[in-house]
Design a protein around this motif. Structure first.
Motif, PDB file in Angstrom:
ATOM      1  N   GLU A   1      46.040  43.133  35.654  1.00 44.63           N
ATOM      2  CA  GLU A   1      45.679  43.476  34.433  1.00 44.63           C
ATOM      3  C   GLU A   1      46.969  44.585  33.877  1.00 44.63           C
ATOM      4  N   ALA A   2      47.310  45.738  34.868  1.00 38.83           N
ATOM      5  CA  ALA A   2      48.233  46.526  34.476  1.00 38.83           C
ATOM      6  C   ALA A   2      49.768  46.225  34.485  1.00 38.83           C
ATOM      7  N   HIS A   3      49.791  45.121  35.172  1.00 36.08           N
ATOM      8  CA  HIS A   3      51.259  44.315  34.997  1.00 36.08           C
ATOM      9  C   HIS A   3      51.345  43.161  33.863  1.00 36.08           C
TER      10      HIS A   3
ATOM     11  N   ASP B   1      56.209  39.514  35.912  1.00 35.22           N
ATOM     12  CA  ASP B   1      55.389  38.205  35.750  1.00 35.22           C
ATOM     13  C   ASP B   1      55.503  37.714  37.331  1.00 35.22           C
ATOM     14  N   ASP B   2      56.392  38.008  38.247  1.00 33.45           N
ATOM     15  CA  ASP B   2      56.422  37.574  39.614  1.00 33.45           C
ATOM     16  C   ASP B   2      54.958  38.340  40.267  1.00 33.45           C
ATOM     17  N   LEU B   3      54.745  39.370  40.027  1.00 33.55           N
ATOM     18  CA  LEU B   3      53.732  40.071  40.639  1.00 33.55           C
ATOM     19  C   LEU B   3      52.377  39.621  39.999  1.00 33.55           C
ATOM     20  N   VAL B   4      52.338  39.518  38.703  1.00 37.16           N
ATOM     21  CA  VAL B   4      51.052  38.854  38.197  1.00 37.16           C
ATOM     22  C   VAL B   4      50.723  37.732  38.620  1.00 37.16           C
TER      23      VAL B   4
ATOM     24  N   ASP C   1      29.278  37.073  48.584  1.00 38.30           N
ATOM     25  CA  ASP C   1      29.194  38.115  47.528  1.00 38.30           C
ATOM     26  C   ASP C   1      30.522  39.208  47.762  1.00 38.30           C
ATOM     27  N   ASN C   2      30.575  39.575  48.916  1.00 36.42           N
ATOM     28  CA  ASN C   2      31.648  40.502  49.222  1.00 36.42           C
ATOM     29  C   ASN C   2      32.704  39.831  48.769  1.00 36.42           C
ATOM     30  N   ILE C   3      33.124  38.683  49.214  1.00 36.87           N
ATOM     31  CA  ILE C   3      34.492  37.967  48.793  1.00 36.87           C
ATOM     32  C   ILE C   3      34.577  37.960  47.154  1.00 36.87           C
ATOM     33  N   GLY C   4      33.532  37.708  46.541  1.00 32.74           N
ATOM     34  CA  GLY C   4      33.523  37.931  45.185  1.00 32.74           C
ATOM     35  C   GLY C   4      33.845  39.142  44.583  1.00 32.74           C
ATOM     36  N   GLU C   5      33.353  40.067  45.046  1.00 33.01           N
ATOM     37  CA  GLU C   5      33.864  41.638  44.861  1.00 33.01           C
ATOM     38  C   GLU C   5      35.213  41.565  44.962  1.00 33.01           C
ATOM     39  N   TYR C   6      35.725  41.322  46.220  1.00 32.31           N
ATOM     40  CA  TYR C   6      37.182  41.459  46.344  1.00 32.31           C
ATOM     41  C   TYR C   6      37.981  40.707  45.405  1.00 32.31           C
ATOM     42  N   ARG C   7      37.615  39.203  44.927  1.00 32.80           N
ATOM     43  CA  ARG C   7      37.961  38.555  44.045  1.00 32.80           C
ATOM     44  C   ARG C   7      38.325  39.414  42.839  1.00 32.80           C
ATOM     45  N   SER C   8      37.272  39.999  42.117  1.00 35.46           N
ATOM     46  CA  SER C   8      37.211  40.948  41.060  1.00 35.46           C
ATOM     47  C   SER C   8      38.302  41.922  40.969  1.00 35.46           C
ATOM     48  N   ARG C   9      38.236  42.595  42.318  1.00 36.08           N
ATOM     49  CA  ARG C   9      39.207  43.576  42.653  1.00 36.08           C
ATOM     50  C   ARG C   9      40.678  43.327  42.376  1.00 36.08           C
ATOM     51  N   VAL C  10      40.972  42.102  43.056  1.00 37.19           N
ATOM     52  CA  VAL C  10      42.421  41.678  42.900  1.00 37.19           C
ATOM     53  C   VAL C  10      42.695  41.289  41.590  1.00 37.19           C
ATOM     54  N   ALA C  11      41.890  40.522  40.992  1.00 33.48           N
ATOM     55  CA  ALA C  11      42.067  39.997  39.558  1.00 33.48           C
ATOM     56  C   ALA C  11      42.492  41.390  38.723  1.00 33.48           C
ATOM     57  N   ALA C  12      41.583  42.253  38.888  1.00 30.77           N
ATOM     58  CA  ALA C  12      41.743  43.675  37.948  1.00 30.77           C
ATOM     59  C   ALA C  12      43.184  44.232  38.288  1.00 30.77           C
ATOM     60  N   LEU C  13      43.579  43.912  39.417  1.00 24.93           N
ATOM     61  CA  LEU C  13      44.813  44.687  39.992  1.00 24.93           C
ATOM     62  C   LEU C  13      46.026  44.020  39.157  1.00 24.93           C
TER      63      LEU C  13
END
Length: 66
Positions: free
Chosen positions: A31-33, A39-42, A17-29
């Motif tokens: 979005e801004a780029h 593209d390299d960062l994305v 569950d915790n890893i799933g939350e981290y995965r969502s947070r990483v994916a959201a990062l």
């Protein structure tokens, strides 16, 4: 033995569950780029998110096995 297995399964589920939350947070990062010249960062963020998803699925398989 069963109590130990149940405890292990519960701990694995919590970690998944915790890893799933981290995965969502990483994916959201990413979005801004998206749509910028980063593209390299994305790509790197999406790859990290994919690897976290693989770890999450592995843990969930372990929960089912326990």
């Amino acid at each position: 033995m069963a109590a130990s297995t149940e405890s292990t399964a519960a701990e694995l589920a919590t970690i998944a569950d915790n890893i799933g939350e981290y995965r969502s947070r990483v994916a959201a990062l990413a979005e801004a780029h998206i749509g910028t010249d980063r593209d390299d960062l994305v790509g790197a963020i999406h790859e990290a998110e994919r690897q976290i998803r693989v770890a999450e699925r592995g843990l969930l398989r372990a929960v089912k096995t326990a």
